[in-house]
Structure formats: structure tokens, C-alpha cells
Design a protein around this motif. Structure first.
Motif, PDB file in Angstrom:
ATOM      1  N   SER A 163       1.744  -2.468  -5.052  1.00  8.04           N
ATOM      2  CA  SER A 163       0.620  -1.238  -5.345  1.00  8.04           C
ATOM      3  C   SER A 163       1.095  -0.029  -4.542  1.00  8.04           C
ATOM      4  O   SER A 163       0.470   0.919  -4.997  1.00  8.04           O
ATOM      5  N   GLN A 164       2.000  -0.068  -3.624  1.00 10.04           N
ATOM      6  CA  GLN A 164       2.221   0.949  -2.959  1.00 10.04           C
ATOM      7  C   GLN A 164       3.494   1.894  -3.572  1.00 10.04           C
ATOM      8  O   GLN A 164       4.102   2.948  -3.104  1.00 10.04           O
ATOM      9  N   TRP A 165       3.786   1.414  -4.655  1.00 13.24           N
ATOM     10  CA  TRP A 165       5.107   1.684  -5.342  1.00 13.24           C
ATOM     11  C   TRP A 165       5.124   2.470  -6.582  1.00 13.24           C
ATOM     12  O   TRP A 165       4.309   1.917  -7.324  1.00 13.24           O
ATOM     13  N   PRO A 166       5.716   3.504  -7.113  1.00 12.11           N
ATOM     14  CA  PRO A 166       5.499   3.867  -8.407  1.00 12.11           C
ATOM     15  C   PRO A 166       5.917   2.812  -9.438  1.00 12.11           C
ATOM     16  O   PRO A 166       6.916   2.022  -8.955  1.00 12.11           O
ATOM     17  N   ASN A 167       5.091   2.542 -10.268  1.00 10.85           N
ATOM     18  CA  ASN A 167       5.547   1.480 -11.481  1.00 10.85           C
ATOM     19  C   ASN A 167       5.171   0.190 -10.770  1.00 10.85           C
ATOM     20  O   ASN A 167       5.129  -0.852 -11.629  1.00 10.85           O
TER      21      ASN A 167
END
Length: 186
Positions: free
Chosen positions: A79-83
């Protein structure tokens, strides 16, 4: 337990637990003695040798903290990453598959690999489709960026090598799922 499940369990555990965790002692013993390499189902001998040569849990503890702790340089949470997936979506998917979950975030990279092992071990009729969904929707969209950042920020050869092993293993496992999927037109 088959090779797919074993790979996911080993890699997931190494990312999900601190290296000095007592539950990892048997795994590090296998790794340090070279016995893990003898049982490894993928052709990754050079990487496994490098992992073995740098596998002192006490020396790895500081690197693990610097990488993955709350204030670490690499977030292990999708959830902390793009995509990356929302944690609630991962939790709902795994719950719908009957996987028992703790209160810990379900979108952790290691937890997702452990979930792939769990899905494999459950052997339900639609297990391949569930694993494909796990890989395609919750793991693959962000794991390349995550593993690249692990390689870039790790101070130990162990975690740089673990990232490379994981990248190759995840791709091999996804390829295997595609071969097993009866609905895959390829």
C-alpha cells in the motif's frame, strides 16, 4: 508441500522476519551448511552461494532494520508503493480464501509470499486462479520496484542477493502458474 510452496515460504519468511528471529534458525542453518542449495528447485546456484557466504543473522540484523523497520529506507508494504494494493483489499481477498490472518498488515511483501504458499498448500479446486490473482493483483504490480529499492539500499550482500533471487523466483512461479492455468489461451 511442493517446490512452489517451499520457495514462497522460504522467501516470505526471510522478508517477513528479522534475521535473528528464533523461527529462522533452522533456515539459516540449512543456508549456511549449503544444504538449502542442494534442495533449491531453481537454477540459481551462483546467487545461493553468494547468499550462503553472507548469511550471518547477527550481522544482518542492522541491515534488516535499516531497510524494513518503520523508519527504514524500503517499505515492505504494498500500500506504500505506486500500483500497490490497499491493505484492506489484500486482507479481504485472503479472508475470502479462508486464510487465517493476524492483526499485522496483510500487504507486507513477505506475508504475500507466505500467502502464496498457503494457497498452494490448500489445494482447492480453483487454487491456480487464486494464486494468479494474488500474483497479478497484489504482488507483481509493485514487487519489481520494491526489490529494486532493496538492492539499491541494502548494505549487505545478503539482502541484495535475496532481492535478485526473489525476482527470478517470482517470475518462474508466475510462469508456472500460467502453464497450469487451463483458461490461459497461451
Amino acid at each position: 508441500m511442493n517446490e512452489f510452496s517451499i520457495l514462497c515460504r522460504i522467501l516470505g519468511s526471510l522478508f517477513n522476519r528479522q534475521p535473528q528471529d528464533p523461527l529462522l534458525v533452522p533456515l539459516f542453518n540449512l543456508l549456511q551448511s549449503g544444504k538449502l542449495q542442494q534442495q533449491w528447485p531453481l537454477e540459481q546456484d551462483e546467487l545461493l552461494t553468494r547468499l550462503q557466504q553472507n548469511s550471518n543473522p547477527q550481522q544482518l540484523a542492522q541491515d534488516y532494520q535499516a531497510l524494513f523497520a518503520a523508519d527504514g529506507s524500503v517499505s515492505p508494504y504494498g500500500s506504500q508503493w505506486p500500483n500497490g494494493p490497499e491493505e484492506a483489499a489484500v486482507r479481504a481477498f485472503l479472508h475470502s480464501r479462508g486464510m487465517p490472518l493476524s492483526d499485522a498488515p496483510a500487504d507486507h511483501f513477505g506475508v504475500l509470499l507466505l500467502a502464496a504458499s498457503w494457497l498452494e498448500d490448500q489445494s482447492q479446486e480453483d487454487e491456480v486462479q487464486a494464486q494468479i490473482t494474488l500474483f497479478d493483483d497484489y504482488l507483481l504490480p509493485w514487487c519489481g520496484a520494491f526489490l529494486g529499492k532493496v538492492e539499491a539500499h541494502a548494505t549487505s550482500a545478503f539482502y541484495r542477493t535475496l532481492a535478485a533471487i526473489s525476482r527470478e523466483a517470482i517470475q518462474a512461479m508466475r510462469d508456472e502458474l500460467a502453464e497450469m492455468d487451463d483458461t490461459d489461451p497461451a
